[in-house]
Design a protein around this motif. Sequence first.
Motif, mmCIF file in Angstrom:
data_model
loop_
_atom_site.group_PDB
_atom_site.id
_atom_site.type_symbol
_atom_site.label_atom_id
_atom_site.label_comp_id
_atom_site.label_asym_id
_atom_site.label_seq_id
_atom_site.Cartn_x
_atom_site.Cartn_y
_atom_site.Cartn_z
ATOM 1 N N THR A 85 0.780 -1.084 -0.043
ATOM 2 C CA THR A 85 -0.055 -0.059 -0.066
ATOM 3 C C THR A 85 0.964 1.120 0.024
ATOM 4 O OG1 THR A 85 -1.486 -1.044 1.351
ATOM 5 C CG2 THR A 85 -1.787 1.256 1.043
ATOM 6 N N PRO A 143 -14.620 4.067 -0.948
ATOM 7 C CA PRO A 143 -13.436 4.460 -1.176
ATOM 8 C C PRO A 143 -13.372 5.765 -1.399
ATOM 9 C CG PRO A 143 -14.152 3.350 -3.119
ATOM 10 C CD PRO A 143 -15.228 2.813 -1.917
ATOM 11 N N GLN A 201 -5.071 -4.966 8.352
ATOM 12 C CA GLN A 201 -4.075 -3.603 8.086
ATOM 13 C C GLN A 201 -4.500 -3.003 6.752
ATOM 14 O OE1 GLN A 201 -0.602 -3.605 8.856
ATOM 15 N NE2 GLN A 201 -0.497 -5.671 10.135
ATOM 16 N N GLU A 202 -5.427 -3.444 6.136
ATOM 17 C CA GLU A 202 -5.855 -2.685 4.829
ATOM 18 C C GLU A 202 -7.234 -1.953 5.005
ATOM 19 O OE1 GLU A 202 -3.317 -2.125 3.082
ATOM 20 O OE2 GLU A 202 -2.099 -3.668 3.230
ATOM 21 N N LYS A 203 -7.545 -1.086 4.196
ATOM 22 C CA LYS A 203 -8.932 -0.492 3.966
ATOM 23 C C LYS A 203 -9.710 -1.546 2.872
ATOM 24 C CE LYS A 203 -7.907 4.314 5.249
ATOM 25 N NZ LYS A 203 -7.526 5.537 4.241
ATOM 26 N N VAL A 204 -9.043 -1.978 2.091
ATOM 27 C CA VAL A 204 -9.643 -2.528 1.002
ATOM 28 C C VAL A 204 -8.992 -4.017 0.393
ATOM 29 C CG1 VAL A 204 -8.643 -1.184 -1.036
ATOM 30 C CG2 VAL A 204 -10.712 -2.698 -1.481
ATOM 31 N N TRP A 235 -13.856 -6.320 -0.334
ATOM 32 C CA TRP A 235 -13.921 -6.383 0.952
ATOM 33 C C TRP A 235 -13.444 -4.919 1.363
ATOM 34 C CZ3 TRP A 235 -10.727 -4.535 4.614
ATOM 35 C CH2 TRP A 235 -11.011 -4.408 5.863
ATOM 36 N N ARG A 236 -14.364 -3.976 2.166
ATOM 37 C CA ARG A 236 -13.551 -2.695 2.256
ATOM 38 C C ARG A 236 -14.350 -2.074 3.652
ATOM 39 N NH1 ARG A 236 -15.719 0.214 -3.222
ATOM 40 N NH2 ARG A 236 -17.812 -0.159 -2.957
ATOM 41 N N ARG A 237 -13.484 -1.350 4.347
ATOM 42 C CA ARG A 237 -13.606 -0.836 5.578
ATOM 43 C C ARG A 237 -14.769 0.137 5.408
ATOM 44 N NH1 ARG A 237 -10.356 -2.138 9.641
ATOM 45 N NH2 ARG A 237 -8.738 -2.588 8.333
ATOM 46 N N SER A 238 -14.414 1.039 4.288
ATOM 47 C CA SER A 238 -15.359 2.158 3.951
ATOM 48 C C SER A 238 -15.444 2.430 2.609
ATOM 49 C CB SER A 238 -14.927 3.511 4.823
ATOM 50 O OG SER A 238 -13.487 3.487 4.500
ATOM 51 N N VAL A 254 -7.278 -8.280 6.272
ATOM 52 C CA VAL A 254 -8.338 -7.174 6.885
ATOM 53 C C VAL A 254 -7.850 -6.509 7.953
ATOM 54 C CG1 VAL A 254 -10.187 -8.508 5.727
ATOM 55 C CG2 VAL A 254 -9.384 -9.002 8.216
#
Lengths: 255, 255, 255, 255, 255, 255, 255, 255
Positions: free
Chosen positions: E45, E114, E74-77, E109-112, E72
């Motif tokens: 990233t 983009p 560590q990353e946002k997506v 998969w994403r936290r929020s 998941v």
Amino acid sequence: MDPQRLRALLARVAAGEVTVAEAAESLRHLPYEDIEIAHIDHHRTLRKGFPEVIFGEGKSAGQVAAIMARMVEQEKVVLVTRLAADKAAPLTARWPEAVYHPDPRLLVWRRSPPAIVGRGTILILAAGTSDLAVAQEAALTAEAMGNRVETVVDVGVAGIHRLLAYRERIMAAAVLVVAAGMEGALPSVVAGMVERPVIAVPTSVGYGTSLGGLAALLAMLNSCASNVAVVNIDNGFGAAYMASAINRPYPQTND
Amino acid sequence: MDPQRLRALLARVAAGEVTVAEAAESLRHLPYEDIEIAHIDHHRTLRKGFPEVIFGEGKSAGQVAAIMARMVEQEKVVLVTRLAADKAAPLTARWPEAVYHPDPRLLVWRRSPPAIVGRGTILILAAGTSDLAVAQEAALTAEAMGNRVETVVDVGVAGIHRLLAYRERIMAAAVLVVAAGMEGALPSVVAGMVERPVIAVPTSVGYGTSLGGLAALLAMLNSCASNVAVVNIDNGFGAAYMASAINRPYPQTND
Amino acid sequence: MDPQRLRALLARVAAGEVTVAEAAESLRHLPYEDIEIAHIDHHRTLRKGFPEVIFGEGKSAGQVAAIMARMVEQEKVVLVTRLAADKAAPLTARWPEAVYHPDPRLLVWRRSPPAIVGRGTILILAAGTSDLAVAQEAALTAEAMGNRVETVVDVGVAGIHRLLAYRERIMAAAVLVVAAGMEGALPSVVAGMVERPVIAVPTSVGYGTSLGGLAALLAMLNSCASNVAVVNIDNGFGAAYMASAINRPYPQTND
Amino acid sequence: MDPQRLRALLARVAAGEVTVAEAAESLRHLPYEDIEIAHIDHHRTLRKGFPEVIFGEGKSAGQVAAIMARMVEQEKVVLVTRLAADKAAPLTARWPEAVYHPDPRLLVWRRSPPAIVGRGTILILAAGTSDLAVAQEAALTAEAMGNRVETVVDVGVAGIHRLLAYRERIMAAAVLVVAAGMEGALPSVVAGMVERPVIAVPTSVGYGTSLGGLAALLAMLNSCASNVAVVNIDNGFGAAYMASAINRPYPQTND
Amino acid sequence: MDPQRLRALLARVAAGEVTVAEAAESLRHLPYEDIEIAHIDHHRTLRKGFPEVIFGEGKSAGQVAAIMARMVEQEKVVLVTRLAADKAAPLTARWPEAVYHPDPRLLVWRRSPPAIVGRGTILILAAGTSDLAVAQEAALTAEAMGNRVETVVDVGVAGIHRLLAYRERIMAAAVLVVAAGMEGALPSVVAGMVERPVIAVPTSVGYGTSLGGLAALLAMLNSCASNVAVVNIDNGFGAAYMASAINRPYPQTND
Amino acid sequence: MDPQRLRALLARVAAGEVTVAEAAESLRHLPYEDIEIAHIDHHRTLRKGFPEVIFGEGKSAGQVAAIMARMVEQEKVVLVTRLAADKAAPLTARWPEAVYHPDPRLLVWRRSPPAIVGRGTILILAAGTSDLAVAQEAALTAEAMGNRVETVVDVGVAGIHRLLAYRERIMAAAVLVVAAGMEGALPSVVAGMVERPVIAVPTSVGYGTSLGGLAALLAMLNSCASNVAVVNIDNGFGAAYMASAINRPYPQTND
Amino acid sequence: MDPQRLRALLARVAAGEVTVAEAAESLRHLPYEDIEIAHIDHHRTLRKGFPEVIFGEGKSAGQVAAIMARMVEQEKVVLVTRLAADKAAPLTARWPEAVYHPDPRLLVWRRSPPAIVGRGTILILAAGTSDLAVAQEAALTAEAMGNRVETVVDVGVAGIHRLLAYRERIMAAAVLVVAAGMEGALPSVVAGMVERPVIAVPTSVGYGTSLGGLAALLAMLNSCASNVAVVNIDNGFGAAYMASAINRPYPQTND
Amino acid sequence: MDPQRLRALLARVAAGEVTVAEAAESLRHLPYEDIEIAHIDHHRTLRKGFPEVIFGEGKSAGQVAAIMARMVEQEKVVLVTRLAADKAAPLTARWPEAVYHPDPRLLVWRRSPPAIVGRGTILILAAGTSDLAVAQEAALTAEAMGNRVETVVDVGVAGIHRLLAYRERIMAAAVLVVAAGMEGALPSVVAGMVERPVIAVPTSVGYGTSLGGLAALLAMLNSCASNVAVVNIDNGFGAAYMASAINRPYPQTND
């Protein structure tokens, strides 16, 4: 080849201690001759009925000459295939009885005209005039190997009546060699007319999607007639060699 | 398609302000219909003489149905090619006048039997029984496009007399579609017999070096007969479409 | 086939008005039988010495049965190649004397055991156990065509002593069929040992760069031994058919 | 060709004993001429509407001259395709009315300007200036075969407005020949604009992954427009021959 | 990733001992995480602006889950490409915020949502409805990477007017991704209309000579328009990734 | 193998009449065992240092069992490669000491743990997690042949720092086996770091233009590092076998 | 181009009746120039930001000169790619300001040095010295199109430290063009180091299985790094053209 | 290479401040030399045990000379492979101790005869006389790298007795390099005779379906013997380099 061993054997044959059949069998296992750049397989004539043939491509004129020098001492006939004209010149100068055929790039040396040993005629058909060099390579090879040979050229499938006019000669042949480039359809049509074996030779005649003869090769391998087998592209020599093997009497003794 | 624009145009035709020829010409430039998953080309019938054809492979049953729903409103005939049987079932349920042909995987819907517009007969020849599905796809397509069609199956080149027996029908055809797998030699032989155009269709019938039809394709592209052109492997639909384009009167008005 | 014409001919033969040779010759030109899905080539037996063979792939069980029904009436032996097991079941149910061989997917029906017509033994060599199905297809075909057949399996070139142990049988054979997958080297080695013709069959045994048998095919086409010709990948049937054509007496009458 | 037989036939025609149609039909079966290196198919003009064409590649200048000498006696037009410039020189010296076109390597000999027999114009489109030689081969062939021909060059798809500017001529043509190298996209775009048949000619213009024209060939075989069929790479001659067959009136008598 | 080292670094940043730029630079060289079956490249990233993407093919569901579990954290997506539906089920069960798209077989998969970081719109064009899955993979990937995305489907070259109707949107895009199967001609036509870069994606839509997408690939590599570069067959993901790299501001700081 | 002959020989060794070296030499020429479907090469262990390995593909479970039954009597270790899980089940039931590894489809039977005979460590590197099955086949084979083995997975070239982190283990290895799919670049990078030999194994991981591993194969054959040689696609077994041959002491006696 | 129309338009611009943006837009649709052998696309500069480029292969020197003569009147820069040295001589004689670069076979004519319009540096990396000609073609093209260019040669992956030494310049570039022959691995390694887009150019450097650059091409299309797209073999020109399109400001006005 | 840094290091070694092992290790990381057209990898000798080798193809004589000039200052031996005779002449003129071998197109420069460092003999076998150039390239390379080398030519598989006569030398070799064109069968047969590793070199000897050596390559990759790995077509250099890596003592210190 070890002449001493050969002489001893022949002496025993002469003395009746060894039969001819036994001597012939043991001679099949004589060694080759090592001349550093090549291992000349002198007993190939005994084992296979025809001497080793020199593949001219990728060899220098000197290398061909060195191999040929040993062979002319031992054999009745020597063939050099795929020989460029400039390499042929010194060979025909040295061995005047050698004949070089420029179109099929084939050199034939022989001590005397070959005796006919084949059972019937090998008929060589070529689809077009442009396939002539391959047909000639086949015809010269088959003749050198002791077969009666006939050649018919330019009987491609786009004018099927030309082919059908040769029906009788086609049906009379013992073995057929059929050379064709482009779509390579001739062997299928011919093989459908006869029960005898057909050797198909794809040629590199054509352009674009002929892919240097691959199109014809694939067509022949997929022939819907089953009495067909195929050799390498432009391999008139190999087709005639195979046809000659087929045309030989079997068993040898009673034909 | 914009119905208002269409209605206005037709009104002007009705009023004699616009000739039929002018109206037809302007309709060639009407827009397509955007249904998100597709841009249906409704004026293809005007521009090309036959509506867009739905390629069934890679589309879901729902996608085909959505496209088809719009087309049956506008067109007289709808074809769906390469349609798996399980995708066809809901379509024939919804449009009972649609007929699904399982061997060529072709669905044909039409409002009424097609009028014959072709000048002569399209003759479809298939080299073997295994090529039948491709021949059927060609025959059904050519019929749907308004042609007289005849089909002859299993006349491969390994028994050339079977083919020659059809010489008269072959020479009478306006256009010939010739399907063959394996060595793909049939189009060359047929094209050598006629002066009319031959559309060659390689089929994937065969194994090993047939390479899924590539061997037949290459043979056909290298045909030594010149009144031959080739379509994609197993593309009976395309061969018939091309044959139909050839068979149409030209110029349109005086045939 | 027209039975009346046949009967009339036979009556004239019986009456001495027509010799047997003349009758046989004229029968070569009898027509085929058209059953819509196929043109059965009944006089192939006369012309080619063996009846037409049914290619099972791409035909439905019904189509095979329809063709077979006509052939069992006329022929002494019927072969169906590349026949899936589920298509074979109804055929063996209908013709109990038909035998289906699942590994080579070959169905053989015959009226009576074949008479031996071949001049010598056809020796079938397979490089590995995985090539067995192809070797079996060849063996069953060669037997059905009236040849003495021997089969030797798993004599690949990575253990050359296994092959050399069969030297005598190899040298005694009239024709050799050599099947090999992977690097396809066995035909070259075998052909180097004999003067008789070798039919090479590449098999699809292997993975990755074997490319479904293309690697073996290319090797065989490039054989440095010249008494080799090649058939399609996995085509044990064709190899045996060709071997049988070679093994037949020629000229027919005096063998 | 047997002149006596021909004269007898014509005498009977003259005497009203044979109709013209019957005579024409029987002449279709006259034999070819065997000049050893070739079987010249003199009745091809009768059977196919155009004489045999000499494929110049792989033939010596002498072989071409020998074949040509017989043809100029019989035919109104003789074409030699793929003829190298050095082989053309002795031919144009011997037959001054022969014209050699160096870019398409085509030699055209004719007794008199060809009469127009085609129904409409054959439009030849070439994607780039580098495709010009192929377009010229097509144009010269189509003209020699009696067609009105127009040629438009350098209208590739990367500047689609150049192509669209020719929309009217494109839509007016009876048959279209479209030559393109590189990505070979032009036939798809053109065929999408018309209902008339399009003959696509891939050219070997390009480098690297154009693979000598295979990339363009594959593109054309996969055209999403269906009124397209394809000929061999760089085969401008064949494309024009096929286009001419399409452009001929059918049935012959009432056009 | 070593959290202690990360915390210490951040503490020094907080204390003003290290600038943000220095910290970012040093973080580029943090080690990967070794979980035996994989070396997860957590600092991708930082180095490349987007985390590692999991290639789903050839991995078991368990392997994908193990890799994903670390990511998941560590990353946002997290993207998983080419994931079979049966492997996706346990993943969406475990991470309910993950969405699986069955047609493109892509899991996102994403936290929020983009943030948009791209400079302009990425326009995705697909030649046919059958190319939709590839277009969707591209669209979902480009969105996940922070781009505005538009998609237009079924604008193939056989009805060029459908394409020309989108001229304005085509000319407004910052980057174009063009997917096409069969003859793969669409990227050439589109690239001829714009000065912006075009990423061409060949698809495996087609049959026979489409050779699983190779025909389209070759066409695209030979495009006569030069603002085109190509990715692997069916690689909608890679095309969007490349388009996103192009669409990113540069230099990063002043955009 | 003939036990009597073996016993007699060993008795003479015991009596001091034959030296060990002489006995070992003569045993190299013992015959194979013919079980009809195979010629089991029992003295391969003596000649090549490891027994024959059974290629599971294309053999029935019964055939594998028949061959294996003879081998477990004679050998210390038996490997069956490319064995489908359903064929493995009856084998592990019959020989409980056999272990079947489903991912690499490899069955290993051994009498006792193998003694370490290799000079150093064989390091197996796999570019991605999807290459794991090939790496496992290599690791299990190399262990069975008496080598110390280490495996490192997921160190592909797109994150070169992951690879460089293993520099010490890479430089310490005696032989390296490097498996990679897709672009197959890893062997070049690894071979550039060491002077020891690298065996490159292309894997079929990838899609589209990976062409089932051909892309990786070609890359490896063109490696700009020269201490690289290549085996067949997915051939982890062969790579390990070759690595083991390299890792064996030479000359045998003084290592 | 129609100068009158252009003058009228500019007069209206001068008079404030038409804005610059409107004028620029309308000029995008000016016609091409038809010089029979070509349709010169003069408004390509307006539409695509750079004039048409002349593909020198397959055109005669005269054809190139005719096209070039029209272009030098209209354009600021003219490129001729793949131009043989003997065709270049008359061009540089006629236009002394044209410079011919023999290694990349590229002719560059320009009115004045190009203004820099690119946002950042285009970095061109070549794996080996033998790739230099392709790198030069790329560098000259990118410079002619208004970019800052740097070139680094001989940094192949077999000595990865040479590459890593350029890490900073690599990470600073706006776009990267990476040329490599043989195994074509360099783009993958480079793309793994940066987030900026990488254009990969396979070269035909190599022999045997490099297959004229196909091995490198396939490797690049299968790159495990995703910020990579590929152009044709040896297409340094196209790679630079694409890189230049990427490097242009977007949107045009505010960069 | 930085001589100052080297001197300083050596001074510290001399003073006992640094051990030899430490110095050798650090020297492995010395920089390369940048001469613009190349990055000469001077520490390759330290890292890989042999200096970089110059690939002569695609480089001008001047480029080769520039690279070579730097290398002769630093290295004991310099090889230039695939060097055309006309490029070699100025090099042998400038460095009289350089020897150019025209058949393998290899230039060898060395300061002094190489010390033997290999453990055993590398035996080079060539199937035919036409493979001699490749065998010579291998022999010269292996000698230059410090190995005892023996060469045996013309022992192809079509006369297996010639090969078997060399059984003892074959079984005594430490590593075997086996070159063959055409069907490429020799490595399989040889590898079946020994337990030592075999490096197979396909050659381009052959025609037609030899496909420039691809047939032999495929055969070798599919070898049914497992102690075989393969290098590029005609890559005698690479085969010898790999064989030399295998033949080196390991671990280095105690052999």
